[in-house]
Design a protein around this motif. Structure first.
Motif, short mmCIF file in Angstrom:
data_model
loop_
_atom_site.label_atom_id
_atom_site.label_comp_id
_atom_site.label_asym_id
_atom_site.label_seq_id
_atom_site.Cartn_x
_atom_site.Cartn_y
_atom_site.Cartn_z
N ALA A 746 9.10 -6.43 4.94
CA ALA A 746 8.51 -5.55 4.10
C ALA A 746 7.08 -5.63 5.07
O ALA A 746 6.00 -4.24 5.00
CB ALA A 746 7.80 -6.78 3.14
N ALA A 747 6.77 -6.44 6.12
CA ALA A 747 5.89 -6.11 7.21
C ALA A 747 6.24 -4.89 8.28
O ALA A 747 5.35 -3.97 8.57
CB ALA A 747 5.40 -7.50 8.47
N LEU A 748 7.57 -4.62 8.39
CA LEU A 748 7.77 -3.67 9.41
C LEU A 748 6.85 -1.79 8.62
O LEU A 748 6.59 -1.10 8.24
CB LEU A 748 9.58 -3.36 9.24
CG LEU A 748 9.32 -4.15 10.76
CD1 LEU A 748 11.19 -4.25 10.74
CD2 LEU A 748 8.40 -3.70 11.88
N ASN A 749 8.01 -2.50 6.81
CA ASN A 749 7.81 -1.05 5.69
C ASN A 749 6.29 -1.09 6.05
O ASN A 749 5.75 0.31 5.60
CB ASN A 749 8.34 -1.36 3.85
CG ASN A 749 10.07 -1.45 4.54
OD1 ASN A 749 9.93 -1.18 6.29
ND2 ASN A 749 10.67 -2.14 3.78
N MET A 752 4.64 0.88 8.29
CA MET A 752 5.18 2.34 8.26
C MET A 752 4.67 3.49 7.02
O MET A 752 4.31 4.37 7.04
CB MET A 752 6.75 2.71 7.84
CG MET A 752 8.21 2.27 9.10
SD MET A 752 9.29 1.94 8.70
CE MET A 752 10.04 3.77 7.97
N LEU A 753 4.08 2.21 6.20
CA LEU A 753 3.62 3.09 5.26
C LEU A 753 2.13 3.46 5.09
O LEU A 753 1.70 4.55 4.68
CB LEU A 753 3.61 2.09 4.18
CG LEU A 753 4.44 2.08 2.82
CD1 LEU A 753 4.01 0.62 1.96
CD2 LEU A 753 4.14 3.48 2.02
N VAL A 754 1.20 2.76 5.87
CA VAL A 754 -0.22 2.85 6.58
C VAL A 754 -0.29 4.24 7.41
O VAL A 754 -0.44 4.83 7.87
CB VAL A 754 -0.39 1.92 7.94
CG1 VAL A 754 -1.77 2.32 8.67
CG2 VAL A 754 -0.57 0.66 6.95
N LEU A 755 1.50 3.95 8.67
CA LEU A 755 1.57 5.45 9.15
C LEU A 755 1.32 7.02 7.90
O LEU A 755 1.10 7.71 8.08
CB LEU A 755 2.60 5.31 10.41
CG LEU A 755 2.70 4.54 11.60
CD1 LEU A 755 3.79 4.28 12.36
CD2 LEU A 755 1.09 4.99 11.87
N LYS A 756 2.45 6.46 6.96
CA LYS A 756 2.45 7.55 6.61
C LYS A 756 1.57 8.12 5.30
O LYS A 756 1.47 8.96 5.07
CB LYS A 756 4.34 7.73 5.47
CG LYS A 756 4.39 8.32 4.69
CD LYS A 756 4.91 9.53 4.81
CE LYS A 756 5.49 10.42 3.56
NZ LYS A 756 6.60 11.03 4.41
N MET A 788 1.56 2.08 -1.84
CA MET A 788 1.44 3.07 -0.98
C MET A 788 0.39 3.90 -1.00
O MET A 788 -0.49 4.12 -0.97
CB MET A 788 2.48 4.42 -0.88
CG MET A 788 2.50 5.25 -0.05
SD MET A 788 3.68 6.72 -0.14
CE MET A 788 4.56 6.28 1.06
N VAL A 789 0.25 3.80 -2.88
CA VAL A 789 -0.26 4.89 -3.71
C VAL A 789 -2.18 3.73 -3.52
O VAL A 789 -3.10 3.98 -3.48
CB VAL A 789 -0.23 4.62 -5.33
CG1 VAL A 789 -1.61 4.96 -6.08
CG2 VAL A 789 0.31 5.47 -5.45
N MET A 790 -1.41 2.21 -3.58
CA MET A 790 -3.02 1.32 -3.62
C MET A 790 -3.89 1.51 -1.80
O MET A 790 -5.21 1.63 -1.95
CB MET A 790 -2.29 -0.15 -3.58
CG MET A 790 -1.86 -0.97 -4.09
SD MET A 790 -1.58 -1.96 -5.29
CE MET A 790 -2.88 -3.46 -4.41
N THR A 791 -2.69 1.69 -0.79
CA THR A 791 -3.25 2.15 0.49
C THR A 791 -4.33 3.30 1.12
O THR A 791 -4.74 3.30 0.83
CB THR A 791 -2.40 2.18 1.07
OG1 THR A 791 -1.44 0.72 1.06
CG2 THR A 791 -2.68 2.57 3.21
N LEU A 792 -3.21 4.42 -0.29
CA LEU A 792 -4.49 5.94 0.48
C LEU A 792 -5.30 6.07 -0.76
O LEU A 792 -6.10 6.89 -0.23
CB LEU A 792 -3.02 6.90 -0.94
CG LEU A 792 -2.13 7.54 0.43
CD1 LEU A 792 -0.92 8.16 -0.05
CD2 LEU A 792 -2.45 8.10 1.27
#
Length: 874
Positions: A746-749, A752-756, A788-792
């Motif tokens: 999950a940490a790796l994902n 990746m989400l931050v990059l995406k 991803m939505v929360m990050t964006l």
């Protein structure tokens, strides 16, 4: 004409027919017992079908009853018209191969017109008959003295549902006079069958004399070997006329409910009669349905019941009643009906609890529905909401059509009512087709119905019988000899016939020249045991002496399972609650099945408690006592009985210590210890408010326990353990290790989400000072999309909406920053409308929401709609 209360009318009717040799049949439960063809008991004859098709012979061929019924096919007319109801009582008298047209007409005419009973003026009575039924017409004119000018001949007077017994009918009407004919149309109202409140149908008498067949012209129908009479008279209609009520609702059957409702609002009855009438009608339906074992649900009869309550709540809103109130009317229903239905009093608290919870749930649904309607209005460009959309709101989301119209009008919109009506008619047509296919009766077998020679059952004590063949049948026709396959009746038998949920015995019949396998045993109309045989060698003929031998090993297992089923019911009531009621059972040599009414899943902890309790009952070595008792005496002992089972004057009561006592005609062990062990296999829902437990007993249960132990041994071997004691500890250790790996993944994902997210954030568009981003991302789970939505959302400080397809399902997630929410964004509304387009549902908070859909082919359309709403589609 007498002025009588509803209770007085009901009792007078039953007493009248009882004095004319009729057996008073107790009213059946609204939830059909052992009849999967019906959603509800919907008429007086519905619970008597087996008598009419000759499958069962009643104790008395003359029957009368007061049957509570539910019909919801015309629910939108309830409250709008004078006589439509969802719950009503049908008073009926029935002849099963006894009297026919002359007597039936005479009984009805006497009851309605004699001063000793109802006392209607004869000159105000009107009659309908079928044009070809000259016999009924002549009886009315020549024997009852009805003026021919008061008789209407109409082709509609023929009763038939599917195949089976059918025939012409005659109806009786009462003229309420000029006061109910404001346009002074007169007799045309009756003869032209115009909608009116003057000529009121009182009683319908069906002459069931033909065997209807699909594809056969009616004139070629064959006469039934057993002709029957089926009548029905609505209690509410008769009360209305006798009490001079404006409508059925202006009687003592409804007015106490109306007056009780007035206490919740400042709007009097006179200002909104329809709303009050809907509430009064629907609370009767809900109260009796719940009392008889139905429950609110999303399908089947539970869905119907939910719709009924929600309609009443909707009309409560029209009266400006805030919050739950229907549950407070339940005791009023009881007070009105307690004379004939005292059992309601035992269930008031239980019914109120269910009604209140359902009301509160619907108030939340209404709030959601209003938000959904706002979304529909916002997305509709031509000021007309389609009929399909309105019907979907009504049928899928429980949003009342009237409220759709009301909200649309407030916004200057119209609703395509014709389109809505077409969708509603399609639904009714589906219901009608289903009803016609399912409600028809079986055709009669004259030979079986006419065979009355007695046969004795000795199978409780004996497993072998020596008897004479007293009758042979092939396909229901009596024959002298069976050389391949057929049915036989013996002078006495040890074979148990399928009944009470217990399967039939199997075994053999034989003599020196013949051997036949017995594969099934059912009860003939006169309750003789009908053995289905297949010849192994020789022939079997009437008069033969034979020996019968049941499969004793199969019987022993059945016996164990049946006794375990009784203990299971006792344990269920002790653990789950005394409100549960048996809704069916099945006992075979493979397993036992017990169906019961309950409003939620039985938890794993409760199932374990139930299983433990049954095994405790078994270990207590409770003796099993069987007594034949007078039914009234048996009821006083507290023995459990099926709510609407047809019991005779003498019943068989099976007691297991002080643990269980039930009415039962089945086979049982002598002591509970003979059951050995009990194991629950599964628990599941099988319909609206009905749960099912499947279990085993004895050696079969032991084998299942051993199989579970072998599985544990196999798992222990895979874990490289020497025994079973450390299986749990080792499994826990491995799960902890797996969870650690998942966290690392999950940490790796997340990285990746931050990059995406950095890449996607570049696609955000400024709309009136708020950043907007709508994207499609497929093959990603909902939780990942949510992260991803929360990050964006935080990155762009605006609105993010992502939709995608994953394993054929649609996922929508939307997030909005505080700034965007203050600007008017509501993520819950965005995902809800998108889901609606994709045949799904969901919602959530203004700042974060998630929904799902079924139609991924509409995903792009939904995303386009969201873009339009956010100002990105131009």
């Amino acid at each position: 004409m007498k002025n009588l209360t509803g209770s007085e009318i009901r009792q007078m009717f039953l007493d009248y027919f009882k004095s004319n040799g009729h057996m008073v049949e107790p009213g059946a439960s609204l939830v059909p017992h052992n009849d999967p063809t019906l959603l509800w008991i919907n008429s007086g004859v519905a619970a008597l079908k087996k008598y009419f098709d000759g499958t069962i012979k009643p104790a008395n061929n003359r029957i009368t009853n007061a049957q509570k019924s539910i019909r919801t096919n015309d629910i939108e007319n309830v409250g709008r018209t004078a006589r439509h109801h969802t719950f009503f009582e049908m008073l009926g008298n029935f002849s099963i191969g006894d009297y026919f047209k002359r007597e039936a007409i005479t009984y009805a005419w006497t009851f309605l017109t004699s001063p000793e009973y109802i006392g209607f003026e004869k000159e105000r009575m009107y009659v309908t008959v079928h044009p070809d039924d000259t016999e009924a017409y002549n009886i009315w004119v020549n024997e009852m003295g009805v003026d021919p000018s008061h008789i209407c001949k109409t082709e509609h007077n023929f009763w038939q549902i599917g195949e089976g017994p059918c025939g012409p009918n005659t109806e009786m009407f009462y003229d309420r006079g000029e006061a109910y004919d404001p346009e002074h149309i007169g007799e045309r109202l009756f003869f032209e069958d115009l909608d009116n409140d003057r000529y009121i149908e009182i009683w319908n008498v069906v002459f069931s004399q033909y065997d209807g067949k699909e594809g056969v012209d009616r004139k070629d129908y064959k006469e039934l070997p057993q002709k029957n009479i089926d009548t029905g008279m609505g209690l509410e209609r008769l009360a209305c006329i006798l009490q001079d009520g404006e409508t059925n609702f202006d009687t003592d059957l409804f007015l106490p409910l109306i007056h009780a409702t007035e206490k919740f609002t400042s709007i009097p009855y006179a200002e909104n009669k329809m709303a009050y009438r809907v509430i009064a009608d629907h609370i009767r339906t809900v109260t009796f349905a719940l009392a008889d074992g139905a429950l609110f649900a999303n399908e089947g009869r539970g869905y119907v019941l939910r719709r009924v309550l929600r309609r009443a709540v909707r009309f409560g809103r029209k009266l400006k009643i805030e919050g739950a109130f229907m549950y407070q009317l339940v005791p009023v229903v009881y007070e009105i009906m307690k004379d004939y239905y005292p059992y309601i009093g035992e269930k008031i608290e239980y019914i109120q609890k269910l009604v209140k919870a359902e009301e509160e749930r619907f108030h939340a649904t209404l709030a959601d529905g209003e938000r959904l309607m706002n979304e529909v209005i916002a997305s509709t460009k031509d000021k007309v909401i389609s009929g399909e959309t309105a019907f979907k709101l009504y049928d899928t989301y429980g949003f009342p059509f009237e409220l759709t119209v009301e909200m649309a009008q407030e916004s200057g919109f119209e609703v395509d009512k014709d389109g809505f009506d077409k969708e509603m008619e399609k639904q009714r047509e589906r219901a009608r087709n289903s009803r016609e296919a399912l409600e028809s009766m079986n055709s009669q077998s004259a030979d079986l119905m006419n065979f009355t020679e007695a046969s004795k059952f000795i199978g409780y004590e004996e497993t072998i019988c020596h008897a004479k063949v007293i009758a042979c049948f092939v396909d229901g026709h009596q024959v002298d000899v069976i050389d391949e396959e057929g049915d036989v009746i013996l002078s006495e038998t040890c074979f148990y016939a399928e009944s009470g949920g217990q399967v039939a015995d199997s075994g053999v019949l034989l003599n020196g020249a013949m051997k036949a396998k017995v594969s099934d045993v059912k009860k003939a109309p006169h309750k003789q045991h009908l053995h289905h045989v297949k010849l192994v060698n020789g022939t079997i003929k009437c008069g033969d002496d034979v020996t019968g031998q049941i499969d004793t090993e199969k019987r022993l297992i059945i016996t164990s399972n049946h006794s375990a089923c009784h203990l299971l019911q006792s344990a269920l009531k002790a653990v789950v609650g005394s409100h549960i009621a048996q809704a069916g059972s099945f006992v075979s040599d493979e397993y036992l099945r017990f169906d019961f009414t309950h409003f939620e899943k039985v938890s794993e902890e409760q199932l374990q408690q139930i299983e433990d309790l049954v095994n405790q009952y078994i270990a207590q070595k409770n003796p099993v006592m069987i007594q034949n008792m007078n039914i009234d005496e048996a009821r006083k002992t507290g023995a459990t009985a099926l709510f609407d089972e047809k019991y005779g004057d003498v019943v068989r009561v099976v007691s297991m210590g002080d643990v269980s006592k039930e009415f039962c005609g089945g086979c049982h062990v002598h002591n509970t210890q003979e059951i050995g062990v009990f194991k629950i296999e599964s628990e599941e829902s099988i319909g609206s408010g009905v749960r099912r437990i499947v279990a085993k007993s004895g050696y079969a249960a032991y084998r299942d326990f051993v199989a579970l132990e072998n599985q544990l041994k196999e798992i222990a071997g895979m874990l490289k353990l020497n025994g079973l004691s450390n299986v749990v500890a080792k499994s826990t250790q491995m799960l902890d290790e797996l969870n650690a790996v998942k966290k690392e993944n999950a940490a790796l994902n997340a990285s990746m989400l931050v990059l995406k997210a950095d890449e996607l954030a570049k696609n955000a568009v400024d709309v009136n000072g708020t950043a907007m981003l709508v994207e499609r991302i497929d093959n990603v789970e909902g939780n990942t999309l949510k992260d991803m939505v929360m990050t964006l959302r935080d990155k762009i400080d605006g609105v993010v909406f992502i939709g995608g397809s994953h394993n054929g399902k649609v996922v929508f997630v939307s997030g909005a920053s505080q700034k965007a929410v203050k600007a008017g964004c509501h993520c819950g509304n965005l995902v809800k409308q998108a889901a609606l387009i994709c045949d799904g549902k969901g919602g959530g908070r203004p700042d974060l929401a998630q929904a799902g859909g079924k139609s991924d082919e509409k995903l792009d359309e939904a995303l386009k709609d969201v873009k339009n709403k956010l100002g990105l589609g131009l």
